[in-house]
Design a protein around this motif. Structure first.
Motif, mmCIF file in Angstrom:
data_model
loop_
_atom_site.group_PDB
_atom_site.id
_atom_site.type_symbol
_atom_site.label_atom_id
_atom_site.label_comp_id
_atom_site.label_asym_id
_atom_site.label_seq_id
_atom_site.Cartn_x
_atom_site.Cartn_y
_atom_site.Cartn_z
ATOM 1 N N THR A 1 -131.445 20.398 -2.742
ATOM 2 C CA THR A 1 -131.104 19.288 -3.628
ATOM 3 C C THR A 1 -129.752 18.703 -3.244
ATOM 4 N N PHE A 2 -128.847 19.570 -2.849
ATOM 5 C CA PHE A 2 -127.495 19.122 -2.498
ATOM 6 C C PHE A 2 -127.473 18.460 -1.125
ATOM 7 N N ASP A 3 -128.126 19.059 -0.168
ATOM 8 C CA ASP A 3 -127.989 18.608 1.217
ATOM 9 C C ASP A 3 -129.197 19.086 2.024
ATOM 10 N N MET B 1 -123.983 28.256 -0.420
ATOM 11 C CA MET B 1 -125.203 27.761 0.237
ATOM 12 C C MET B 1 -125.284 28.258 1.681
ATOM 13 N N ARG C 1 -132.180 22.268 6.183
ATOM 14 C CA ARG C 1 -133.178 22.301 7.260
ATOM 15 C C ARG C 1 -132.555 22.897 8.517
ATOM 16 N N ALA C 2 -131.313 22.487 8.814
ATOM 17 C CA ALA C 2 -130.627 23.023 9.988
ATOM 18 C C ALA C 2 -130.441 24.533 9.858
ATOM 19 N N GLY C 3 -130.267 25.003 8.634
ATOM 20 C CA GLY C 3 -130.092 26.433 8.412
ATOM 21 C C GLY C 3 -131.407 27.199 8.454
ATOM 22 N N PHE D 1 -122.441 15.001 -7.594
ATOM 23 C CA PHE D 1 -123.232 16.236 -7.692
ATOM 24 C C PHE D 1 -122.433 17.320 -8.411
ATOM 25 N N GLU E 1 -132.245 28.302 -2.992
ATOM 26 C CA GLU E 1 -132.851 27.419 -2.003
ATOM 27 C C GLU E 1 -133.058 26.015 -2.578
ATOM 28 N N PRO F 1 -129.231 31.289 4.535
ATOM 29 C CA PRO F 1 -130.038 31.672 5.704
ATOM 30 C C PRO F 1 -129.777 33.118 6.144
ATOM 31 N N LEU G 1 -133.945 20.360 14.972
ATOM 32 C CA LEU G 1 -134.439 19.433 13.956
ATOM 33 C C LEU G 1 -135.323 18.366 14.588
ATOM 34 N N TYR H 1 -129.773 24.297 -2.706
ATOM 35 C CA TYR H 1 -129.337 23.868 -1.370
ATOM 36 C C TYR H 1 -130.056 22.588 -0.935
ATOM 37 N N LEU I 1 -134.158 26.703 6.453
ATOM 38 C CA LEU I 1 -134.905 26.836 5.201
ATOM 39 C C LEU I 1 -136.226 26.061 5.294
ATOM 40 N N PRO I 2 -137.288 26.574 4.684
ATOM 41 C CA PRO I 2 -138.585 25.869 4.719
ATOM 42 C C PRO I 2 -138.577 24.706 3.731
ATOM 43 N N GLU J 1 -130.558 18.019 4.769
ATOM 44 C CA GLU J 1 -130.352 18.086 6.225
ATOM 45 C C GLU J 1 -129.768 19.442 6.650
ATOM 46 N N SER J 2 -128.716 19.861 5.970
ATOM 47 C CA SER J 2 -128.095 21.137 6.336
ATOM 48 C C SER J 2 -129.016 22.302 6.020
#
Lengths: 275, 262
Positions: free
Chosen positions: A156-158, B105, A163-165, B95, A151, B109, B57, A154, A167-168, A160-161
């Protein structure tokens, strides 16, 4: 060579140093990649106030530093949520921390010298209580990073995505900042307030120059930090130098070596493309 | 319009504003299972805002949004959506991540928080990489790839979650023509396999060649059924007077037009 390990204080310094090296390099990688490198420095100055407060009110200094630093880290996070720029939020708390520390020293009756051992770090200073305190906090930090490794990677990398997925993201960010506060506090005893930030930033920065995958970077950063700590502590013992200074100098050497290796690789790749 | 089991997205009377600036006003939209919807409109028209509302979002000021019949912020609804963001804005080119790490990644979810990825997850990661033709590059650092290859990796990351709905935000910006063609071929195949697709773009010509529905966004949303034939001139609606349509003489791409922001 191993005669230095006959001293109890050196054994404690090595155990503490090893634990700190791992925690700093791991948390450091996330901070560097998230453009939060200065967070370590800011929180270290806040921790300094916590130390001074602990001495002033006769509380175990690392404990008061831990509480004060974690609360300030959450404060910085809150300021950022209120749209204060991240670096400004750090600067605000940074100055606040120094102001509290300086005021308390000026009102104190003679703990000035003790306080200096926290500023510059000292291998002689790590006692049994410190070692237990450092060990527990390092174990908790490593366990949390291990549990939330995917997590944290994820977000750290992105972000926005992530959050869209679903993740808290906010909770994970808060956890990372609290763990940064913990890392700073446990590192201070050995490397000192003024040098904590290089301990956090250098191993990750060196590893980033020569690694391929994220996992690879993480292990490489930890290896660089560990090796530098062992070399630095040994040098500090034989040359009777400050441990923090010695370790950071070795880390800078490691970083420069990584830069040279990176440069050589780029050149070799360019050569290969030309032929 | 009616909400039934084939309704993937249901939006009614949605208004959204940033402060006093109204971005979307009284918007309605329905997306059915198997649709390939193109979302077009000029910069700042509310395309991305609309998508962010759909995936939860952003919260609209008023109106109703349902994703798979549930509120879009619900974990269950989100887990069924694959999202491919605008890569240029979201991605640090230095990165240190390998291709397979990036795709992994997308499994988080589904696998659940604090759970380690297992054999089944790794199998799906390989399958998704294979689907977009990137399996042979899985151990490379993501920064070593070309723009088009990176975009396919991000697509694999969305696919690995086995989404029923795939949303792509300007996926081909900065990607060359050949790579774009390949990218659309993959989308077409996924759509035929039953995945509902929403594609945001400001390249009307390219988009209208692939989709079956077009939503013109410009504060309002006007839906066109492309499969029943649509006059490209109608699409100027989305652009109001802020753009002109430039015709290019590309053979095999009739009616291809590209926005030229004046």
């Amino acid at each position: 060579m191993l005669d230095m390990l006959e001293y109890g204080f050196m054994q404690r310094a090595f155990i503490a140093g090893t634990l700190i090296a791992i925690v700093c390099s791991v948390i450091g990688l996330f901070l560097v990649l998230r453009r939060m490198s200065l967070m370590g420095d800011g929180l270290a100055h806040i921790a300094f106030a916590g130390i001074a407060g602990g001495m002033f009110f006769n509380i175990y200094p690392l404990l008061s530093a831990l509480v004060f630093t974690v609360l300030s880290a959450l404060g910085i996070q809150r300021l950022k949520d209120m749209k204060v720029h991240g670096d400004a939020a750090i600067a605000i708390f940074f100055s606040f921390g120094l102001a509290v520390g300086i005021t308390l020293i000026s009102m104190s009756k003679g703990f000035g010298m003790d306080l200096f051992s926290y500023l510059f770090g000292s291998i002689l200073a790590v006692n049994e209580t410190d070692l237990a305190f450092i060990s527990v906090l390092c174990a908790v930090t490593v366990a949390l990073v291990w549990l939330f490794y995917k997590e944290l990677f994820y977000i750290t990398f992105d972000e926005e995505s992530a959050r869209a997925g679903g993740l808290p993201v906010e909770k994970l960010n808060t956890m990372l900042i609290v763990l940064t506060a913990v890392t700073v506090v446990v590192s201070m005893r050995v490397v000192g307030v003024l040098l904590v930030s290089s301990y956090i930033v250098l191993p990750a920065s060196a590893a980033l120059l020569i690694s391929r995958s994220f996992q690879n970077t993480l292990f490489l950063a930890a290896a660089i930090a560990l090796a530098s700590t062992v070399v630095g502590l040994t040098a500090a013992f034989y040359f009777d130098a400050a441990a923090g200074g010695a370790i950071v100098l070795v880390l800078v050497g490691a970083f420069v070596s990584a830069m040279i290796l990176h440069k050589l690789r780029v050149n070799a790749a360019r050569e290969a493309n030309l032929h | 319009m009616g909400m039934d089991k084939d309704t993937v997205i249901w939006i009614k009377g949605v208004t959204f504003s940033y402060g006093a600036h109204i971005v979307l006003e009284n918007v309605g939209l329905e997306v059915k299972r198997g649709d390939f919807l193109g979302v077009i409109g000029p910069n700042g028209s509310g395309k991305t805002t609309l998508i962010r509302i759909i995936i939860g979002l952003l919260k609209p000021d008023s109106g109703l949004v349902r994703l798979f019949g549930a509120p879009p912020a619900s974990a269950d609804a989100r887990a069924r959506v694959g999202f491919v963001p605008q890569k240029v804005t979201n991605f640090d080119q230095n990165f240190p991540a390998s291709v397979s790490e990036v795709v992994a990644m997308g499994r988080i979810p589904r696998a659940g928080i604090m759970k380690q990825l297992g054999a089944k997850d790794r199998e799906l990661i390989e399958k998704a990489l294979d689907e977009v033709g990137m399996l042979e590059h899985r151990d490379k650092r993501i920064s070593e790839l070309s723009g088009g290859q990176q975009q396919r990796v991000f697509m694999a990351r969305a696919l690995v979650a086995e989404p029923e709905l795939l949303i792509l935000d300007e996926p081909t910006v900065g990607v060359d023509r050949y790579a774009q063609k390949r990218f659309y071929a993959i989308l077409k195949r996924l759509n035929s396999a039953g995945i509902t697709i929403i594609l945001i773009s400001h390249d009307i010509g390219v988009v209208s060649a692939h989709v079956n529905k077009l939503a013109c966004v410009n504060r309002s949303v006007v839906l066109h059924d492309v499969s029943k034939g649509v006059n490209p001139a109608d699409l100027i609606c989305a652009y109001a007077d802020r753009m002109k349509i430039v015709r290019h003489g590309h053979a095999g791409c009739p009616g291809h037009c590209q926005d030229g922001v004046e």
